[in-house]
Write a protein that holds these residues in place. Structure first.
Motif, PDB file in Angstrom:
ATOM      1  N   UNK A 168       0.898  -1.121  -0.104  1.00 20.98           N
ATOM      2  CA  UNK A 168      -0.091   0.053   0.134  1.00 20.98           C
ATOM      3  C   UNK A 168       0.861   1.243  -0.064  1.00 20.98           C
ATOM      4  N   UNK A 169       2.220   1.238  -0.047  1.00 18.62           N
ATOM      5  CA  UNK A 169       3.001   2.370   0.134  1.00 18.62           C
ATOM      6  C   UNK A 169       4.378   2.217  -0.878  1.00 18.62           C
ATOM      7  N   UNK A 170       3.677   1.669  -2.275  1.00 15.65           N
ATOM      8  CA  UNK A 170       4.802   1.747  -2.966  1.00 15.65           C
ATOM      9  C   UNK A 170       5.916   2.850  -3.311  1.00 15.65           C
ATOM     10  N   UNK A 171       5.121   4.014  -3.196  1.00 16.82           N
ATOM     11  CA  UNK A 171       6.122   5.250  -3.614  1.00 16.82           C
ATOM     12  C   UNK A 171       7.004   5.461  -2.339  1.00 16.82           C
ATOM     13  N   UNK A 172       7.057   4.801  -1.128  1.00 16.04           N
ATOM     14  CA  UNK A 172       7.880   4.940  -0.251  1.00 16.04           C
ATOM     15  C   UNK A 172       9.247   4.221  -0.629  1.00 16.04           C
ATOM     16  N   UNK A 173       8.969   3.443  -1.544  1.00 16.58           N
ATOM     17  CA  UNK A 173      10.385   2.245  -1.914  1.00 16.58           C
ATOM     18  C   UNK A 173      11.279   3.222  -3.053  1.00 16.58           C
ATOM     19  N   UNK A 174      12.525   3.006  -2.666  1.00 17.30           N
ATOM     20  CA  UNK A 174      13.503   3.818  -3.670  1.00 17.30           C
ATOM     21  C   UNK A 174      14.602   3.136  -4.387  1.00 17.30           C
ATOM     22  N   UNK A 175      15.369   3.547  -5.106  1.00 19.38           N
ATOM     23  CA  UNK A 175      16.345   2.921  -5.747  1.00 19.38           C
ATOM     24  C   UNK A 175      15.762   1.671  -6.596  1.00 19.38           C
TER      25      UNK A 175
END
Length: 123
Positions: A105-112
């Motif tokens: 539910x928080x895919x946008x929090x992932x980076x790189x």
């Protein structure tokens, strides 16, 4: 430079297997999530593994068929995919965050984010 690189995708028949790899460089591996995006669909979370590797998460659609693991010595996270179905066809990506909880539910929090690897399941 913080970087994740996916590999291992390809064309496989229904019921077949593939193992995807996510290799990290430039940082100590955090929690790593695997995500996929099929044509015309939103990106979705598939699986996630904690920094220690002790905790794993799976989407219901892949539970029992996919297994996530990590080799910290190689800074690599794997996604073993068995009993593949045509609906598993997508570009698969890995990305990092400090934890997995709620990853879907928080895919946008992932980076790189890596560049992705194509998985095609077809006869």
């Amino acid at each position: 430079q913080l970087q994740l690189v996916e590999s291992g995708g390809g064309l496989v028949q229904p019921g077949g297997s593939l193992r995807l790899s996510c290799a990290a460089s430039g940082f100590t591996m955090d929690a790593i999530g695997w995500f996929r995006q099929a044509p015309g669909k939103e990106r979705e979370g598939v699986s996630c593994i904690s920094r220690s590797g002790d905790v794993t998460y799976y989407a219901d659609s892949v539970k029992g068929r996919f297994t996530i693991s990590r080799d910290s010595a190689k800074s690599t996270v794997y996604l073993q995919m068995n009993s593949l179905k045509p609906e598993d066809t997508a570009v698969y990506y890995c990305a990092r965050d400090s934890y997995c909880l709620g990853y879907r539910s928080r895919i946008s929090s992932f980076t790189s984010w890596g560049q992705g690897t194509q998985v095609t399941v077809s006869s």
